[in-house]
Design a protein around this motif. Structure first.
Motif, PDB file in Angstrom:
ATOM      1  N   VAL A 255      -2.018  -0.479   5.244  1.00 35.67           N
ATOM      2  CA  VAL A 255      -3.351  -0.192   4.701  1.00 35.67           C
ATOM      3  C   VAL A 255      -4.058  -1.498   4.393  1.00 35.67           C
ATOM      4  O   VAL A 255      -5.210  -1.716   4.782  1.00 35.67           O
ATOM      5  CB  VAL A 255      -3.246   0.681   3.428  1.00 35.67           C
ATOM      6  CG1 VAL A 255      -4.590   0.775   2.731  1.00 35.67           C
ATOM      7  CG2 VAL A 255      -2.718   2.074   3.759  1.00 35.67           C
ATOM      8  N   MET A 256      -3.349  -2.397   3.708  1.00 34.73           N
ATOM      9  CA  MET A 256      -3.959  -3.659   3.302  1.00 34.73           C
ATOM     10  C   MET A 256      -4.308  -4.519   4.526  1.00 34.73           C
ATOM     11  O   MET A 256      -5.365  -5.147   4.572  1.00 34.73           O
ATOM     12  CB  MET A 256      -3.009  -4.434   2.378  1.00 34.73           C
ATOM     13  CG  MET A 256      -2.686  -3.712   1.082  1.00 34.73           C
ATOM     14  SD  MET A 256      -4.148  -3.445   0.038  1.00 34.73           S
ATOM     15  CE  MET A 256      -3.496  -2.351  -1.217  1.00 34.73           C
TER      16      MET A 256
ATOM     17  N   PRO B  94      -9.211   1.666  -4.114  1.00 35.33           N
ATOM     18  CA  PRO B  94      -8.802   2.996  -4.576  1.00 35.33           C
ATOM     19  C   PRO B  94      -8.230   2.987  -5.986  1.00 35.33           C
ATOM     20  O   PRO B  94      -8.366   3.969  -6.712  1.00 35.33           O
ATOM     21  CB  PRO B  94      -7.732   3.408  -3.562  1.00 35.33           C
ATOM     22  CG  PRO B  94      -7.240   2.134  -2.968  1.00 35.33           C
ATOM     23  CD  PRO B  94      -8.415   1.214  -2.979  1.00 35.33           C
ATOM     24  N   VAL B  95      -7.601   1.880  -6.369  1.00 29.99           N
ATOM     25  CA  VAL B  95      -6.953   1.849  -7.682  1.00 29.99           C
ATOM     26  C   VAL B  95      -7.980   2.000  -8.793  1.00 29.99           C
ATOM     27  O   VAL B  95      -7.748   2.687  -9.788  1.00 29.99           O
ATOM     28  CB  VAL B  95      -6.159   0.541  -7.855  1.00 29.99           C
ATOM     29  CG1 VAL B  95      -5.576   0.452  -9.256  1.00 29.99           C
ATOM     30  CG2 VAL B  95      -5.059   0.440  -6.813  1.00 29.99           C
TER      31      VAL B  95
ATOM     32  N   ASN C 172       2.917   4.047   8.483  1.00 26.72           N
ATOM     33  CA  ASN C 172       2.133   4.333   7.299  1.00 26.72           C
ATOM     34  C   ASN C 172       2.778   3.612   6.127  1.00 26.72           C
ATOM     35  O   ASN C 172       3.883   3.934   5.746  1.00 26.72           O
ATOM     36  CB  ASN C 172       2.133   5.850   7.066  1.00 26.72           C
ATOM     37  CG  ASN C 172       1.327   6.238   5.861  1.00 26.72           C
ATOM     38  OD1 ASN C 172       0.359   5.576   5.524  1.00 26.72           O
ATOM     39  ND2 ASN C 172       1.728   7.300   5.203  1.00 26.72           N
ATOM     40  N   SER C 173       2.095   2.600   5.622  1.00 30.84           N
ATOM     41  CA  SER C 173       2.626   1.909   4.458  1.00 30.84           C
ATOM     42  C   SER C 173       1.482   1.204   3.750  1.00 30.84           C
ATOM     43  O   SER C 173       0.394   1.043   4.310  1.00 30.84           O
ATOM     44  CB  SER C 173       3.673   0.877   4.882  1.00 30.84           C
ATOM     45  OG  SER C 173       3.066  -0.148   5.634  1.00 30.84           O
ATOM     46  N   VAL C 174       1.730   0.811   2.518  1.00 27.08           N
ATOM     47  CA  VAL C 174       0.719   0.076   1.758  1.00 27.08           C
ATOM     48  C   VAL C 174       0.368  -1.207   2.508  1.00 27.08           C
ATOM     49  O   VAL C 174      -0.799  -1.568   2.632  1.00 27.08           O
ATOM     50  CB  VAL C 174       1.239  -0.239   0.343  1.00 27.08           C
ATOM     51  CG1 VAL C 174       0.235  -1.099  -0.406  1.00 27.08           C
ATOM     52  CG2 VAL C 174       1.489   1.043  -0.427  1.00 27.08           C
TER      53      VAL C 174
ATOM     54  N   ARG D 274     -10.261   6.335   8.614  1.00 29.76           N
ATOM     55  CA  ARG D 274      -9.896   7.137   7.445  1.00 29.76           C
ATOM     56  C   ARG D 274      -9.153   6.351   6.379  1.00 29.76           C
ATOM     57  O   ARG D 274      -8.334   6.906   5.648  1.00 29.76           O
ATOM     58  CB  ARG D 274      -9.029   8.334   7.871  1.00 29.76           C
ATOM     59  CG  ARG D 274      -9.780   9.244   8.810  1.00 29.76           C
ATOM     60  CD  ARG D 274      -9.018  10.494   9.050  1.00 29.76           C
ATOM     61  NE  ARG D 274      -9.761  11.375   9.935  1.00 29.76           N
ATOM     62  CZ  ARG D 274      -9.414  12.606  10.180  1.00 29.76           C
ATOM     63  NH1 ARG D 274      -8.354  13.101   9.607  1.00 29.76           N
ATOM     64  NH2 ARG D 274     -10.121  13.352  10.991  1.00 29.76           N
ATOM     65  N   LEU D 275      -9.411   5.062   6.312  1.00 31.33           N
ATOM     66  CA  LEU D 275      -8.819   4.294   5.217  1.00 31.33           C
ATOM     67  C   LEU D 275      -9.637   4.479   3.957  1.00 31.33           C
ATOM     68  O   LEU D 275      -9.130   4.387   2.852  1.00 31.33           O
ATOM     69  CB  LEU D 275      -8.742   2.821   5.592  1.00 31.33           C
ATOM     70  CG  LEU D 275      -7.537   2.549   6.484  1.00 31.33           C
ATOM     71  CD1 LEU D 275      -7.815   1.458   7.465  1.00 31.33           C
ATOM     72  CD2 LEU D 275      -6.319   2.223   5.641  1.00 31.33           C
TER      73      LEU D 275
ATOM     74  N   LEU E 143       0.417  -3.722  -9.432  1.00 32.97           N
ATOM     75  CA  LEU E 143      -0.165  -2.892  -8.373  1.00 32.97           C
ATOM     76  C   LEU E 143      -0.348  -1.444  -8.816  1.00 32.97           C
ATOM     77  O   LEU E 143       0.572  -0.804  -9.304  1.00 32.97           O
ATOM     78  CB  LEU E 143       0.743  -2.937  -7.136  1.00 32.97           C
ATOM     79  CG  LEU E 143       0.281  -2.124  -5.927  1.00 32.97           C
ATOM     80  CD1 LEU E 143      -1.014  -2.668  -5.372  1.00 32.97           C
ATOM     81  CD2 LEU E 143       1.351  -2.095  -4.848  1.00 32.97           C
ATOM     82  N   GLY E 144      -1.552  -0.951  -8.663  1.00 36.28           N
ATOM     83  CA  GLY E 144      -1.835   0.451  -8.944  1.00 36.28           C
ATOM     84  C   GLY E 144      -2.144   0.761 -10.386  1.00 36.28           C
ATOM     85  O   GLY E 144      -2.535   1.877 -10.712  1.00 36.28           O
TER      86      GLY E 144
ATOM     87  N   SER F 267       5.197  10.385   7.693  1.00 33.60           N
ATOM     88  CA  SER F 267       4.265   9.946   8.709  1.00 33.60           C
ATOM     89  C   SER F 267       4.638   8.537   9.167  1.00 33.60           C
ATOM     90  O   SER F 267       4.954   7.676   8.361  1.00 33.60           O
ATOM     91  CB  SER F 267       2.863   9.961   8.110  1.00 33.60           C
ATOM     92  OG  SER F 267       1.964   9.399   8.992  1.00 33.60           O
ATOM     93  N   GLU F 268       4.599   8.327  10.480  1.00 38.10           N
ATOM     94  CA  GLU F 268       4.997   7.012  10.989  1.00 38.10           C
ATOM     95  C   GLU F 268       3.864   6.002  10.860  1.00 38.10           C
ATOM     96  O   GLU F 268       2.700   6.375  10.753  1.00 38.10           O
ATOM     97  CB  GLU F 268       5.425   7.136  12.460  1.00 38.10           C
ATOM     98  CG  GLU F 268       6.857   7.635  12.580  1.00 38.10           C
ATOM     99  CD  GLU F 268       7.218   8.037  13.985  1.00 38.10           C
ATOM    100  OE1 GLU F 268       6.686   7.426  14.925  1.00 38.10           O
ATOM    101  OE2 GLU F 268       8.024   8.976  14.133  1.00 38.10           O
TER     102      GLU F 268
ATOM    103  N   PRO G   3       9.387  -6.889  -1.231  1.00 30.49           N
ATOM    104  CA  PRO G   3       8.518  -5.742  -0.959  1.00 30.49           C
ATOM    105  C   PRO G   3       7.163  -5.855  -1.630  1.00 30.49           C
ATOM    106  O   PRO G   3       6.155  -5.412  -1.091  1.00 30.49           O
ATOM    107  CB  PRO G   3       9.306  -4.560  -1.516  1.00 30.49           C
ATOM    108  CG  PRO G   3      10.275  -5.135  -2.480  1.00 30.49           C
ATOM    109  CD  PRO G   3      10.603  -6.492  -1.962  1.00 30.49           C
ATOM    110  N   PHE G   4       7.134  -6.464  -2.822  1.00 30.19           N
ATOM    111  CA  PHE G   4       5.872  -6.470  -3.554  1.00 30.19           C
ATOM    112  C   PHE G   4       4.950  -7.587  -3.093  1.00 30.19           C
ATOM    113  O   PHE G   4       3.739  -7.486  -3.216  1.00 30.19           O
ATOM    114  CB  PHE G   4       6.129  -6.534  -5.054  1.00 30.19           C
ATOM    115  CG  PHE G   4       6.473  -5.199  -5.622  1.00 30.19           C
ATOM    116  CD1 PHE G   4       5.481  -4.392  -6.163  1.00 30.19           C
ATOM    117  CD2 PHE G   4       7.762  -4.713  -5.577  1.00 30.19           C
ATOM    118  CE1 PHE G   4       5.781  -3.140  -6.649  1.00 30.19           C
ATOM    119  CE2 PHE G   4       8.078  -3.469  -6.062  1.00 30.19           C
ATOM    120  CZ  PHE G   4       7.083  -2.672  -6.608  1.00 30.19           C
TER     121      PHE G   4
END
Lengths: 553, 345
Positions: free
Chosen positions: B17-18, B277-278, B12-14, B225-226, B113-114, B9-10, B68-69
């Motif tokens: 979302v953040m 969500p975590v 679309n990334s963490v 829809r988050l 994370l997570g 899906s385009e 990345p993190f």
């Protein structure tokens, strides 16, 4: 149409890219000098080769016969000479080689005489055998031998669903087939309906194919209902389409026949028409060639055509191509070798490029956002299965119903962390199967060992019994001789006999006990003595140290 | 491993979302600036900076690639939620300690994370309210209670110099929740208490508008829809039902459900904190149970506990129960007869 459609939960809307290949009519591939016919083009056992190197064959001649129940035949795509029957690369996710019949075309394309089947008169079993020998397999992707699915016995099938959903992006072979050959498809449907005894026939087509829907609606009388279903991947999944059209849920581990529905792909119906009405075996199929290629479109391809030749027929890959996919982008696989032949399972070749198929992005940790669970058409919790699969706790993965996963790819598609979830599930499934196999092997080995031990014991007992009987017999004869032909045996004599028998039985019992193999057998006397001492000490220790080891402090 | 699917899906990334979560906080922050002055900007900035500092340092120590993190944005969300949960105009070291507990202890000591079982922002908040209860009860006073709100420079000054050049007392007061609790315990009449300037039409003066803006931002998250509706709905319903019942029993002792919904961290908690969500329950039924009980606990802690607000402890307590709730509330899988208990190997 007033039919009330249901929707499964989840699903995704990937970009279709259907217009790349669906604008032009199906093109016929020219005759090639060489074909590679795989003996396993279907689910189940490979066909048994009926030809060997040097044989001449005609188009439509059976060159591989169905072997075992779940199997079907394969046929020569043209006339010519068999060069070899040898392993060759085939399009399969494993990338492994499989047995192929290599046929050198003689350019004449002579065919055997095709005999149309009188399907309404033929008895069902004979008809199914003919369909098996004509090599029919499902063309939707699973390539299950069709004759098995056409057996209505005990299944109680009331609904036949024709799957024209074609929900995977890029693929348009069913779309073109429905537009161009609707009447023939319906003739195939008539045969299916006759064989299954289905009351109702539903043709499900995603509403992004209005031309196909119109073509079938124009061709259909009242023998079937053409239903436009909303475009939503994976509507073309058998269980999903069954649910959408009938509201019936295929039970876990079961098939749609468990709820009275049989599902066939439209391509299979067309092939059945050619098989039954024209008498022609499955020799070709329509393949979509699309993506980064000069003339994308749909091609009627003889089975056995090397991918290289098909790509060449489509004008070849454009510069910047990064490889080929077999099937759609959601459930297909990377083609390992372009020399591989087209089989019954290959519905689409996508030439990839960086713009449409970028390199996979960096994988971040799962944040349990649940997007995968909301996208899952099977209502699974993919992230839970993933956590356990990653921890190699496959039992737990399985308890979250891993085996209900249809590997449609929706979860991976929506994952914001770009985790290749389906890869983890395939891995977990194969690990579980592997363990299952190991366990079966171990069980078998144990059973064999136990039986061997039992047999040895039985033999010993039998020997001992025979020996005892013989001894007793000898004694009796001796006694009888000593007594000089006395009529009755004395009491002490009988008792003696009994004692001997008893001794023999005792020996047999001992033998039985010694059958359990021990590594303490046949040891030198010194070691024997040592063991005896240790045993004695141990016995002593057990007596002198009562329970202290066991009781909690 | 590189099997199908070959397309993702385009957009679309963490990170995305953040960022969307951060964007949804903007209306609330604007309202906060409007009613309480720009102090919140100072604490947001400080918490953000401290959080990135701690995150980078720990990532380096753990040998995890920084780029990345750090750019996943999760630590900024944690920092902003913590900043919004803490009083503004507090001394800078309070933010530093709070962020330390949130990022270093609650997040990275549990695996990053997570992996964290507890909501990091709420761990930071809880650590501070246990350690520095006094500092945690001095909130910026809204317009209408204080004569004026500090400007940005005064806010910086207050945060860094403490009671050095300006007295914070001019700008701070107890929250409406706190005022209600202490005065009810002193035996004051409910109508008299609610007549004080710190109380507005629903919750605390100004705070009720801030809460309304969180509600708006939260609804945007739902419509994008988050997050799903389950947690905010159940959390607010839990608060309303519990507060409503208590209010019915004795309105002189217990504030109305409306007051509970629009004061303290209720709205922020419902849409932004309990929904992490975590640490939240993940199944639809599980979310309802988790958030419903968190709402219930929030009111119970507010009413009978010693702390001014109950959202943090309620969420943390329910975080503990999440694995259990999830395991027992698995949805029915397609083709199965029942959902429910899963996870037995």
């Amino acid at each position: 149409m007033s039919r009330k459609l249901l929707t499964f939960n989840g699903g995704v809307h990937p970009e279709g890219h259907k217009d790349v290949s669906n604008a032009t009519p199906i093109r016929l591939m020219p005759l090639l000098p060489r074909y590679l016919v795989a003996l396993r083009q279907h689910i189940g056992g490979p066909a048994r080769a009926l030809v060997q190197a040097g044989d001449t064959v005609l188009r439509g001649q059976m060159i591989g016969a169905a072997e075992g129940y779940v199997s079907t035949a394969v046929h020569a795509p043209t006339s010519g000479r068999v060069l070899a029957v040898a392993p060759h690369e085939v399009p399969h996710p494993s990338g492994l080689a499989d047995l192929c019949v290599v046929i050198e075309s003689d350019g004449l394309d002579q065919a055997i005489e095709f005999q149309p089947l009188d399907w309404q008169a033929l008895n069902p079993s004979a008809l199914r055998n003919r369909i098996r020998d004509l090599g029919l397999a499902g063309l939707g992707g699973a390539v299950f031998p069709s004759f098995i699915k056409l057996n209505p016995e005990g299944a109680g099938i009331d609904t036949l669903i024709l799957n024209g959903a074609e929900c995977e992006p890029w693929i348009t072979c069913d779309d073109r087939l429905m537009r161009e050959r609707a009447a023939e498809i319906l003739q195939g449907v008539a045969v299916m309906r006759h064989m299954l005894g289905a009351r109702e026939v539903l043709i499900g087509i995603e509403d992004n194919k209005p031309e196909a829907i119109a073509a079938l609606r124009a061709a259909v009388a009242n023998e079937a209902e053409v239903v436009a279903v909303p475009t939503l991947y994976p509507t073309g999944g058998g269980k999903q389409l069954t649910y959408i059209l009938t509201g019936r849920e295929t039970p876990t581990g079961g098939r749609s026949t468990d709820v009275g529905v049989q599902v066939f792909n439209v391509g299979t119906a067309y092939a059945l028409y050619r098989a039954v009405v024209l008498g022609e075996p499955m020799l070709s199929r329509v393949v979509t060639v699309t993506g980064h290629v000069a003339t994308p479109g749909n091609y009627e391809v003889r089975l056995g055509t090397p991918v290289t030749d098909l790509l060449a027929a489509a004008g070849g890959a454009l510069p910047g191509a990064t490889g080929e996919l077999v099937g759609g982008p959601m459930m297909g696989f990377d083609l390992e070798d372009r020399a591989s032949p087209i089989t019954k399972a290959v519905n689409c070749l996508i030439v990839k490029d960086r713009a449409h198929f970028p390199a996979s992005p960096l994988i971040l940790p799962c944040i349990r956002c649940g997007a995968c669970a909301r996208a899952c058409p099977a209502d699974l919790q993919p992230f839970e299965m993933y956590w356990f699969a990653r921890a190699k706790d496959f039992g737990k993965s399985q308890s979250y119903d891993l085996f209900d996963c249809i590997e449609c790819g929706c979860c991976t598609y929506v994952c914001p962390s770009h985790i290749p979830l389906v890869d983890f599930f395939r891995f977990a499934k194969s690990e579980i199967w592997e363990r299952e196999r190991h366990k079966q092997d171990a069980d078998q080995a144990r059973a064999r060992h136990e039986f061997k031990a039992f047999r040895l014991e039985r033999e010993k007992r039998e020997k001992a019994g025979k020996l005892a009987a013989k001894v007793a017999e000898n004694k009796a004869r001796d006694a009888a001789a000593a007594l000089g032909g006395a009529e009755t045996a004395s009491d002490p004599e009988a008792e003696h006999k009994k004692a001997i028998l008893q001794a023999a039985l005792e020996r047999a019992k001992k033998a039985k006990e010694s059958v359990t193999p021990q590594n303490t057998e046949n040891l030198p006397p010194a070691v024997e003595k040592q063991i005896a001492e240790i045993e004695a000490r141990r016995a002593g220790a057990e007596i002198t140290q009562p329970e202290t080891g066991n009781s909690p402090s | 491993m590189n099997g199908s699917p070959y397309i993702l899906s385009e957009n679309n990334s963490v990170t995305l979302v953040m960022l969307k979560v951060l964007a949804a906080l903007i209306p609330g922050v604007i309202a906060q600036v409007w009613f309480f002055g720009p102090g919140i900007l100072v604490s947001l900035l400080l918490c953000g900076a401290f959080a990135i500092g701690f995150e980078a340092f720990i990532l380096l120590m753990r040998g995890i690639p920084l780029k990345p993190f750090l750019s996943d944005g999760s630590v900024l969300v944690t920092a902003c939620l913590l900043a919004l949960a803490l009083p503004t105009l507090a001394p800078w070291w309070l933010y530093l300690l709070g962020v330390f507990f949130a990022v270093a202890v609650a997040k990275h000591l549990y695996g990053g994370l997570g992996q964290n079982p507890f909501n990091p922002a709420m761990v930071g908040y809880a650590a501070l309210i246990i350690s520095f209860p006094l500092a945690m009860t001095q909130w910026a006073a809204p317009l209408g209670v204080a004569q004026a709100t500090p400007n940005l420079w005064e806010a910086f000054d207050l945060v860094f110099a403490g009671a050095g050049s300006i007295s914070p007392d001019a700008y701070t007061s107890a929250t409406a929740l706190d005022t209600w609790k202490t005065q009810v315990r002193l035996g004051k009449d409910a109508a008299d208490i609610l007549g004080q300037p710190i109380f507005g039409w629903a919750g605390g003066r100004g705070q009720e508008i801030v809460a309304s803006m969180y509600l708006v931002g939260g609804l945007l998250l739902v419509s994008n829809r988050l997050i799903t509706w389950h947690i905010p709905f159940a959390f607010l319903a839990g608060i309303a039902a519990t507060a409503g019942l208590l209010h019915l029993l004795d309105p002189a002792l217990h504030a109305s459900p409306l007051f509970h919904l629009f004061s303290g961290g209720a709205m922020l908690g419902a849409f932004f904190i309990a929904t992490d969500p975590v640490t939240a329950a993940s199944t639809p039924r599980g979310k309802l149970i988790y958030a419903g009980l968190a709402g219930f606990l929030t009111v119970i802690i507010r009413t009978f506990g010693g702390y001014p607000d109950g959202v943090a402890f309620a969420v943390l307590l329910m975080n503990v129960a999440v694995p259990f709730i999830d395991a027992y509330t698995q949805p029915r899988v397609f083709g199965h007869k029942h959902g429910g208990k899963r996870g037995k190997a």
